[in-house]
Design a protein around this motif. Sequence first.
Motif: not given
Length: 189
Positions: A142-147
Motif C-alpha cells: 500500500r505504501q513504501i517509505r524510505v528514510r
Amino acid sequence: MTSTENPVRNGVDVATLFATVDAVKASPQIAQFQFRAANDWISGTHSRSVIQGFYGAGQEDTSRPEPFEYDADHPAVLVGSNQGPTPVEFLLHAIAACLTAGVANIAAARGITLRRVSSTVEGDIDLLGILGLSDEVRNGYRQIRVRFEVEGDASREELVALVQRSRNRSAVYDVLANGTDVQIDVSTP
C-alpha cells in the motif's frame, strides 16, 4: 573541481561516468539494455533466482564470470521455511540499493564527497488481498517509505537534493511509482 582533479570520488570513477554519459549522447542506441533473471522452484515457497548475463551497450555482456544466486522464501508464519527473504522484501532492497547508487553517482558527478549514506525501507501489505479474502485490498504494498541519512561535504540542502535527484533518475523508483507492463507466458509439456 573537475573530474580530472579527483578521478575517483565516493568509489565512483568520475571520468568513466562522464564518458558513459557522453557515449550515450553520441549514440543513443547503446542506451538499450535488457536484464534477465532465471528462477527455479525448490520446494514449498522456496525458489532460487540466478542472474548473470545481460544485454547492454550494443552487445551481450559477459563480464560476470560467476552468476549471482538469490534464494527467496516465506517465513513460517506465511507457510514458508525461511530459506531467504520474501520476494516483496527483495523489492525493498531494490529500491534502497538503486537510490543509494544514484546518490553516490550524482554526488561524485557534482564533486561532493560522501562520508555516510544509509537508509531504512518499510512497506505495508495487507494479507487479505494476497490470500484472496478481499477483492477490495490490493495484493502489493500500500505504501513504501524510505528514510535516508546522508553525511558529506555539502550543505543539508545539497545532500537532500542528491536524494531527490536520485529518486528522479531511479529505475526501481520509476517501476514502483508508475508501474510497468508485465507479460506472463506459460508453456507446459
